[in-house]
Write an enzyme that holds these catalytic residues in place. Structure first.
Site, mmCIF file in Angstrom:
data_model
loop_
_atom_site.group_PDB
_atom_site.id
_atom_site.type_symbol
_atom_site.label_atom_id
_atom_site.label_comp_id
_atom_site.label_asym_id
_atom_site.label_seq_id
_atom_site.Cartn_x
_atom_site.Cartn_y
_atom_site.Cartn_z
ATOM 1 N N PRO A 180 35.034 64.747 15.420
ATOM 2 C CA PRO A 180 35.249 65.392 16.718
ATOM 3 C C PRO A 180 33.980 65.668 17.510
ATOM 4 C CG PRO A 180 35.763 66.882 14.901
ATOM 5 C CD PRO A 180 35.589 65.520 14.316
ATOM 6 N N ASN A 181 34.117 65.474 18.801
ATOM 7 C CA ASN A 181 33.088 65.748 19.820
ATOM 8 C C ASN A 181 31.955 64.733 19.839
ATOM 9 O OD1 ASN A 181 34.289 68.253 20.806
ATOM 10 N ND2 ASN A 181 33.776 69.071 18.791
ATOM 11 N N ARG A 222 26.352 65.641 25.209
ATOM 12 C CA ARG A 222 26.652 66.833 24.402
ATOM 13 C C ARG A 222 25.368 67.396 23.783
ATOM 14 N NH1 ARG A 222 29.140 66.844 18.310
ATOM 15 N NH2 ARG A 222 29.230 69.112 18.102
ATOM 16 N N TYR A 270 21.469 66.652 19.663
ATOM 17 C CA TYR A 270 22.054 65.382 19.235
ATOM 18 C C TYR A 270 21.464 64.153 19.933
ATOM 19 C CZ TYR A 270 25.475 68.560 17.194
ATOM 20 O OH TYR A 270 26.084 69.559 16.459
ATOM 21 N N ASN A 320 30.366 60.440 9.700
ATOM 22 C CA ASN A 320 29.853 61.690 10.239
ATOM 23 C C ASN A 320 31.097 62.517 10.564
ATOM 24 O OD1 ASN A 320 28.844 63.851 11.618
ATOM 25 N ND2 ASN A 320 27.449 62.666 12.910
ATOM 26 N N ALA A 333 32.289 68.578 12.794
ATOM 27 C CA ALA A 333 32.653 69.934 12.335
ATOM 28 C C ALA A 333 33.586 69.908 11.121
ATOM 29 C CB ALA A 333 33.284 70.723 13.476
ATOM 30 N N GLU A 364 27.889 60.392 3.641
ATOM 31 C CA GLU A 364 28.047 61.374 4.714
ATOM 32 C C GLU A 364 26.752 61.428 5.517
ATOM 33 O OE1 GLU A 364 28.907 65.340 3.235
ATOM 34 O OE2 GLU A 364 27.975 66.197 5.020
ATOM 35 N N HIS A 376 24.632 62.918 9.183
ATOM 36 C CA HIS A 376 24.564 63.859 10.319
ATOM 37 C C HIS A 376 23.340 63.553 11.146
ATOM 38 C CE1 HIS A 376 27.740 66.261 8.593
ATOM 39 N NE2 HIS A 376 27.132 66.109 7.435
ATOM 40 N N ARG A 385 20.479 74.822 10.274
ATOM 41 C CA ARG A 385 21.197 75.346 11.441
ATOM 42 C C ARG A 385 22.004 76.605 11.049
ATOM 43 N NH1 ARG A 385 24.194 70.809 14.587
ATOM 44 N NH2 ARG A 385 24.271 72.512 16.099
HETATM 45 C C1 DQA Z 1 26.994 67.026 13.092
HETATM 46 C C2 DQA Z 1 26.718 68.456 12.587
HETATM 47 C C3 DQA Z 1 28.000 69.279 12.583
HETATM 48 O O1 DQA Z 1 27.743 70.600 12.116
HETATM 49 C C4 DQA Z 1 28.556 69.365 13.989
HETATM 50 O O2 DQA Z 1 29.790 70.062 13.985
HETATM 51 C C5 DQA Z 1 28.696 68.046 14.654
HETATM 52 C C6 DQA Z 1 27.657 67.034 14.452
HETATM 53 C C7 DQA Z 1 25.698 66.188 13.202
HETATM 54 O O3 DQA Z 1 25.808 64.972 13.306
HETATM 55 O O4 DQA Z 1 24.594 66.731 13.218
HETATM 56 O O5 DQA Z 1 29.603 67.819 15.440
HETATM 57 O O6 DQA Z 1 27.844 66.378 12.143
#
Ligand code: DQA
Length: 145
Positions: free
Chosen positions: A9-10, A17, A22, A73, A76, A97, A99, A106
């Protein structure tokens, strides 16, 4: 190797964003960059992004015969989706996984991943290079490098 790249998501809003966290590249640009790296040569990629937990699970299920490796990835969902964790465990496909940001540095709620334990590796904090490092780990695990 057939590689499924999943973004949660997002991440469809990458580029605009929270760019300080990011970066300024879109997800499409990151995907194209990954596919153009020398390490990606000879491999087949499928890119999937969804804001919906169930759609991510459905994709893991429906591509379980196709994919030899998964780079995910979970965004959240990293921090609370036991359902995605179970889906990865259920299909048994080597999964890394990744990020963009360093979740260990964080907010407290981001420090814990419920997904990590079912993955062969976790990469964070390298921006788009996290995806490339994820690919390298998959290739290493598959004995391809
Ligand atoms: C994320 C880190 C997560 O905590 C966050 O909710 C994201 C992006 C990252 O790529 O740094 O949406 O996965």
């Amino acid at each position: 190797m057939n590689i499924l790249v999943i973004n949660g998501p997002n991440l469809n809003l990458l580029g605009t964003r929270e760019p300080d966290t990011y970066g300024r590249e879109t997800l499409e640009e990151i995907n194209q960059w990954l596919e153009s790296q020398p390490e990606a040569k000879g491999h087949i990629f499928k890119f999937f992004q969804s804001n919906h937990e169930g759609e991510i699970i459905d994709t893991i299920h429906s591509d379980r015969e196709w994919a030899a490796g998964i780079i995910i990835n979970p965004a959240a969902f990293t921090h609370y989706s036991y359902a995605i964790r179970d889906a990865i465990a259920a299909v048994g496909i080597p999964t890394v996984e990744v990020h963009l940001s360093d979740i260990s540095k964080r907010e407290d709620f981001r420090k814990h991943s419920v997904i990590e334990a079912v993955c062969i590796g976790q990469v964070m904090g390298l921006g788009k290079r996290s995806y490339l490092e994820g690919l390298k780990r998959l290739l290493r695990a598959g004995g391809e490098v």
